[in-house]
Each structure stands twice: as C-alpha cells, then as structure tokens.
Design a protein around this motif. Structure first.
Motif, PDB file in Angstrom:
ATOM      1  N   ASP A 176       0.778  17.822  49.195  1.00 29.63           N
ATOM      2  CA  ASP A 176       0.694  18.181  50.607  1.00 29.63           C
ATOM      3  C   ASP A 176       1.193  19.594  50.877  1.00 29.63           C
ATOM      4  O   ASP A 176       1.310  20.022  52.018  1.00 29.63           O
ATOM      5  N   SER A 177       1.506  20.332  49.810  1.00 30.81           N
ATOM      6  CA  SER A 177       1.999  21.696  49.980  1.00 30.81           C
ATOM      7  C   SER A 177       0.839  22.675  50.087  1.00 30.81           C
ATOM      8  O   SER A 177      -0.133  22.601  49.354  1.00 30.81           O
ATOM      9  N   GLU A 178       0.971  23.608  51.018  1.00 24.69           N
ATOM     10  CA  GLU A 178      -0.006  24.682  51.142  1.00 24.69           C
ATOM     11  C   GLU A 178       0.517  25.949  50.483  1.00 24.69           C
ATOM     12  O   GLU A 178      -0.024  27.028  50.653  1.00 24.69           O
ATOM     13  N   GLN A 179       1.597  25.781  49.725  1.00 21.22           N
ATOM     14  CA  GLN A 179       2.229  26.919  49.074  1.00 21.22           C
ATOM     15  C   GLN A 179       1.281  27.565  48.067  1.00 21.22           C
ATOM     16  O   GLN A 179       0.655  26.892  47.253  1.00 21.22           O
ATOM     17  N   VAL A 180       1.176  28.866  48.126  1.00 22.41           N
ATOM     18  CA  VAL A 180       0.396  29.626  47.154  1.00 22.41           C
ATOM     19  C   VAL A 180       1.366  30.518  46.396  1.00 22.41           C
ATOM     20  O   VAL A 180       2.172  31.221  46.988  1.00 22.41           O
ATOM     21  N   THR A 181       1.312  30.478  45.072  1.00 20.00           N
ATOM     22  CA  THR A 181       2.196  31.310  44.270  1.00 20.00           C
ATOM     23  C   THR A 181       1.715  32.753  44.324  1.00 20.00           C
ATOM     24  O   THR A 181       0.637  33.079  43.825  1.00 20.00           O
ATOM     25  N   LEU A 182       2.495  33.599  44.954  1.00 18.33           N
ATOM     26  CA  LEU A 182       2.134  35.002  45.111  1.00 18.33           C
ATOM     27  C   LEU A 182       2.598  35.810  43.907  1.00 18.33           C
ATOM     28  O   LEU A 182       3.524  35.411  43.196  1.00 18.33           O
ATOM     29  N   PRO A 183       1.968  36.958  43.664  1.00 14.58           N
ATOM     30  CA  PRO A 183       2.400  37.805  42.547  1.00 14.58           C
ATOM     31  C   PRO A 183       3.862  38.225  42.659  1.00 14.58           C
ATOM     32  O   PRO A 183       4.505  38.514  41.658  1.00 14.58           O
ATOM     33  N   SER A 184       4.376  38.266  43.891  1.00 12.85           N
ATOM     34  CA  SER A 184       5.765  38.682  44.103  1.00 12.85           C
ATOM     35  C   SER A 184       6.744  37.522  43.982  1.00 12.85           C
ATOM     36  O   SER A 184       7.944  37.695  44.159  1.00 12.85           O
ATOM     37  N   SER A 185       6.235  36.332  43.666  1.00 17.83           N
ATOM     38  CA  SER A 185       7.082  35.150  43.575  1.00 17.83           C
ATOM     39  C   SER A 185       7.658  35.000  42.175  1.00 17.83           C
ATOM     40  O   SER A 185       6.986  35.263  41.171  1.00 17.83           O
ATOM     41  N   LEU A 186       8.907  34.538  42.102  1.00 23.58           N
ATOM     42  CA  LEU A 186       9.509  34.259  40.798  1.00 23.58           C
ATOM     43  C   LEU A 186       8.692  33.224  40.032  1.00 23.58           C
ATOM     44  O   LEU A 186       8.667  33.218  38.798  1.00 23.58           O
ATOM     45  N   ASP A 187       8.005  32.357  40.773  1.00 19.83           N
ATOM     46  CA  ASP A 187       7.268  31.272  40.135  1.00 19.83           C
ATOM     47  C   ASP A 187       6.004  31.753  39.422  1.00 19.83           C
ATOM     48  O   ASP A 187       5.300  30.966  38.799  1.00 19.83           O
ATOM     49  N   SER A 188       5.714  33.047  39.521  1.00 25.80           N
ATOM     50  CA  SER A 188       4.550  33.598  38.818  1.00 25.80           C
ATOM     51  C   SER A 188       4.922  34.118  37.427  1.00 25.80           C
ATOM     52  O   SER A 188       4.112  34.770  36.768  1.00 25.80           O
ATOM     53  N   PHE A 189       6.129  33.818  36.963  1.00 30.50           N
ATOM     54  CA  PHE A 189       6.582  34.328  35.669  1.00 30.50           C
ATOM     55  C   PHE A 189       5.753  33.740  34.522  1.00 30.50           C
ATOM     56  O   PHE A 189       5.183  32.651  34.625  1.00 30.50           O
ATOM     57  N   GLU A 190       5.723  34.473  33.416  1.00 30.99           N
ATOM     58  CA  GLU A 190       5.058  34.008  32.198  1.00 30.99           C
ATOM     59  C   GLU A 190       6.067  33.719  31.091  1.00 30.99           C
ATOM     60  O   GLU A 190       5.833  32.866  30.227  1.00 30.99           O
ATOM     61  N   LYS A 191       7.192  34.459  31.148  1.00 30.65           N
ATOM     62  CA  LYS A 191       8.221  34.299  30.121  1.00 30.65           C
ATOM     63  C   LYS A 191       9.605  34.454  30.745  1.00 30.65           C
ATOM     64  O   LYS A 191       9.762  35.077  31.798  1.00 30.65           O
ATOM     65  N   PHE A 192      10.599  33.900  30.066  1.00 33.73           N
ATOM     66  CA  PHE A 192      12.003  34.194  30.326  1.00 33.73           C
ATOM     67  C   PHE A 192      12.532  35.013  29.154  1.00 33.73           C
ATOM     68  O   PHE A 192      12.195  34.735  27.997  1.00 33.73           O
TER      69      PHE A 192
END
Length: 338
Positions: A253-269
C-alpha cells in the motif's frame, strides 16, 4: 415580620451550605494532580486524546495552588507559579487564568473552558500522598524498556540529551531530558522536537538495576527501565565491502518511490572502523557510526537511522532496517562480501 425572619434564616443557611461545600471541595482538591490528556468537544465523541500543552501539574495547598508546566523554560508556554484559587458554583478560578468549569472525582478532575466557541477539557489524575525522593542519575547509562511489547533501547548520552531506538523501526530518535524534583517527587521529563512530543513520568523507585516509573499520560501505566552495561566495541567482522543481494519489498500500500537521492538506492556498503559508506549511483554517502553491542545495532546519528545486525558471517551480512524517506517497519536486507 415572621416571613422576613424565615427568608433571612434561609439565606444564612444557604450561605453556610455554600461555604461548607466550598471548604469540602477545597479539601478534596488538596494534593498534587498531574495532567493526563486534553480533548475538544468534537474529540470526546471520537475518543481522540492529545498531550496537554500548558499546565502539566497542579499542587493545591490551602487556598493556593502551584501551576507548573514541563515545557521548555524559555518557551512562551512555560509556567511555574503559585496563585490563589477560588471555587464557586462548579467553577474554579486559578489566579489570573480564565475561569473554568470543574468536575471532581476521587482520583481525577476535569477542567473545562471555552475558547473561540470551541470547548476544551483537561483531565488530571491525583498522585499518591507521601512520595519519596528517588536519587537517580542516568547520565552515561543505557537502559531497555518495552512499549506495546516492542523493546526500546535508551542511551542517556549526557546531562540533557538522550537517544532511543527499537527493534521494529530504523528511527534513531534524539530527545532532550531533565529531572524535576517537586515536593519529594522525582519526575522524568522528555521532549522530542522531531515529533513535537512531550512526555513525563513519576519515578517511583530504584531497585538494583531496575527503575520503576508511573506514566499518567492518557492512561495510567507502569514502565520499567532495566539498566544495561554500556558497550560500544565495533565487530571487525563488519569491516569490508558488502554488495546488496536481496532487499525485502516495501508494503504494497506504499506509494513510496526510491529516489536517486535516497539512502535506499545504495548498491554497496563499505564499512571501516570510523566510516560507513552507502555506495550508489550517482551518489555515495558517508557517515560516522557507532555500535551498541547489547542491541547488536549500528547507529548513524546524522542520518537518524538504527540498523539491526541480524547475522554476520565471513561471506554474508543480514540486516533489519528501513532506509526510505517515509519511516516504515524494518525490512530484511542480505548482502554478500566482495
């Protein structure tokens, strides 16, 4: 002549009854009362309760009452004063405050007033008599407690700032705290500016490593703080570069879109002793981090995030966290070592 005498006698009786009633009412008010919640006339119907925002404590002694708030002492809504009060026909006048209607019960009072054609009411609970001061200094100490069956970790970092996080979300919350000592009562006051929340509880006792608090906000409930030994050693097993292999999806039910500026767009730690990197395209973020051993949790203070380490092996890292712009419940992330 007889008629006039009867009328005069009745007036005297009524005055005496009124004085006696007022005296009994003042006697019933004697003691300390703490604000539980506020409501408007509309909210009474839907049972919505709000945190009181002005007077949080009233201490009645004889013909005077101490009016005390737990707001910031530099704010316009702060008050701490002793005034005279009067009772008359179901109404109470507290110094220069607006006259309010009062309804009294054994352990609670309700004050009602009307502002701009809207009726407000504040509910206060009576505190037990003969309190005992509890000598408690939490500076530098860690505690765990429970809120609605969710474990909460609390860090009293210094003499005014505390941090908290829980197992359900990745929110790392900063609050201001202080202890108020009023008539042998020890009161813990906490203020969180991020969510405009003010809470306060009566410290009842300290037994061994457990602190017992009674919280009167909304409804009376008991809270136990259990002290934990502070431990911040960072596991070297976390150091290195970790590539994202799996990420649990956001709620449907989330309309959240992961933006390029979001931490959730990471590929690696990329994790070192002092730095925690979120490596992504086109942005890489870097934060200082600390580790709570007792909670097995990584904390990024500037990002206001707490990351639960579920499992770490030589080749894989499993985390519970939420890095979206909107705070959701923690989700599962699996990373593999490069």
């Amino acid at each position: 002549m007889l008629k006039k005498s009867v009328i005069l006698s009745l007036l005297v009786i009524l005055v005496c009854i009124s004085c006696t009633t007022e005296k009994k009412s003042k006697t019933a008010l004697e003691g300390t009362w703490i604000a539980s919640y506020s409501q408007t006339a509309n909210n009474v119907k839907n049972n919505f309760k709000d945190i009181p925002d002005y007077i949080h404590l009233m201490d009645f002694k004889g013909n005077t009452v101490r009016l005390k708030s737990f707001n910031d002492k530099n704010s316009r809504s702060y008050i701490d004063t002793v005034v005279n009060f009067s009772l008359n026909d179901g109404a109470i006048k507290l110094g220069n405050e607006v006259k309010m209607q009062i309804a009294m019960a054994t352990d609670s009072i309700v004050l009602s007033s009307e502002v701009y054609n809207q009726r407000y009411q504040d509910v206060f609970r009576k505190l037990p008599k003969n309190p005992k001061t509890v000598s408690w200094n939490p500076i530098g100490k860690h505690y765990t407690t429970y809120h609605e069956d969710i474990q909460v970790f609390i860090d009293f970092a210094n003499d005014s700032v505390m941090y908290s996080f829980n197992d359900a979300t990745s929110i790392y919350s900063k609050s201001l705290w202080r202890i108020e000592n009023i008539d042998n009562r020890t009161i813990l006051v906490q203020k969180n500016d991020d969510i405009f929340s003010l809470t306060y509880g009566i410290v009842d006792s300290l037994i061994d490593n457990k602190l017992y608090i009674t919280d009167y906000l909304f409804q009376e409930k008991s809270i136990v703080f259990e002290e934990q030994k502070p431990a911040h050693a960072k596991p070297s097993s976390l150091y290195g570069t970790w590539k994202l292999a799996y990420k649990e999806k956001l709620p449907l039910d989330s309309e959240q879109v992961t933006l390029p500026s979001s931490l959730d767009s990471f590929e690696k730690f990329r994790i070192s002793k002092d730095s925690f990197y979120f490596v992504g395209e086109p942005i890489t973020w870097c934060y200082n981090w600390k580790y709570y051993e007792n909670a097995e949790t990584i904390v990024l203070e500037k990002a206001k995030k707490a990351i639960k380490v579920s499992k770490v092996t030589k080749d894989s890292l499993t985390l519970k966290m939420d890095l979206s712009q909107i705070d959701f419940l923690n989700r599962k992330y699996i990373l593999t070592r490069e």
